[in-house]
Write an enzyme that holds these catalytic residues in place. Structure first.
Site: not given
Ligand code: NDP
Length: 252
Positions: A67-68, A159
């Site tokens: 967990d980050v 956010y």
């Molecule tokens: P998703 O919601 O699809 O995936 C998020 C990932 O982050 C999951 O693998 C989740 O783990 C992991 N995660 C969340 N919280 C934690 C934590 N506390 N510790 C470790 N892992 C964690 O997100 P996206 O792929 O869409 O987004 C990825 C990045 O891109 C993010 O930083 C987001 O803010 C950024 N972004 C995304 C956009 C979009 O339109 N999708 C637009 C702009 C930026 P688990 O699978 O175990 O839940």
């Protein structure tokens, strides 16, 4: 002349690597011959699926439940990666969450969880990684920001603040680490088709698309390509930059 990424044999850590954009980053780096250690929070099934997908093309991907938001867990995990792999070349801070709400009715937890994950998570992984990269006198740190960091969005005060801070942190780190040849950049996606953006796409599909110059959403792979570029030998003279992968959303 063919372009060489120089990534084969490198070691990376990718946070939030089990789903969405993170998964595309893990798989793309693994295809380039990188040994990828990826953190996930709780979705074990998704994490195992990524490991298996990489095994199918003989890629090296190692899932770690970290967990980050937990600094001690991040420090332990970084040590573990270094003990196993003997170097850390690339850190991709991708883990992120959204908890959209109007600020007047936003719960304390909706503010703190977003800041702790999106901003605190970057501090928690960068701090233990820096000493290893400094002693190697080389490294790449790539933070996932967002267009929201510069372009306000209704219901996204928490956010947007977290991502604006990630931009500032990226620039400050680029300055601080340049003498050790550690390059620090951010990739800022627009609206990408992942679970995270599902609600926005469902609620305002036509309105959002009309504000994107390319009139379509982005794909996780298109973001992974930019991250891979910044991690590679093709980007040896770029630091402190925010690379927008948004189909022109920021400009519209
Ligand atoms: P998703 O919601 O699809 O995936 C998020 C990932 O982050 C999951 O693998 C989740 O783990 C992991 N995660 C969340 N919280 C934690 C934590 N506390 N510790 C470790 N892992 C964690 O997100 P996206 O792929 O869409 O987004 C990825 C990045 O891109 C993010 O930083 C987001 O803010 C950024 N972004 C995304 C956009 C979009 O339109 N999708 C637009 C702009 C930026 P688990 O699978 O175990 O839940």
């Amino acid at each position: 002349m063919s372009l060489e990424t120089g990534l084969s044999g490198k070691v990376a850590i990718v946070t939030g690597g089990a789903r969405g954009i993170g998964r595309a980053i893990v798989e793309t780096l693994a295809r380039e011959g990188v040994t990828v250690n990826f953190f996930y929070k709780g979705n074990v099934e998704a994490a195992l699926a990524v490991e298996q997908a990489c095994q199918a093309f003989s890629g090296q991907a190692h899932a770690m439940q970290v967990d980050v938001t937990d600094p001690a867990a991040c420090a332990r995990a970084v040590e573990d990666v270094y003990d196993r792999c003997e170097r850390i070349d690339v850190l991709v801070n991708n883990a992120g969450i959204v908890r959209d709400n109007l600020l007047a009715i936003m719960e304390d937890d909706e503010i703190s969880s977003v800041l702790q994950t999106n901003l605190g998570g970057v501090f928690n992984t960068v701090r233990p990684v820096i000493p290893f990269m400094m002693s190697q006198r080389a490294g790449r740190i790539i933070n996932l920001s967002s267009v929201a960091g510069v372009k306000g969005g209704r219901g996204q005060a928490n956010y947007a603040a977290s991502k604006g801070a990630v931009d500032a942190l990226t620039r400050a780190l680029a300055v601080e680490l340049s003498s050790r040849r550690i390059l620090v950049n951010a990739v800022a996606p627009g609206v990408i088709e992942t679970e995270m953006s599902q609600q926005v796409r469902d609620l305002a599909d036509d309105e959002v698309k009309s504000r994107i110059l390319l009139k379509r959403y982005g794909q996780a792979q298109e973001v992974a390509n930019a991250v891979t570029f910044l991690a590679s030998d093709l980007a040896t003279y770029i630091t402190g930059q925010i690379l927008y992968v948004d189909g022109g959303f920021k400009m519209a």
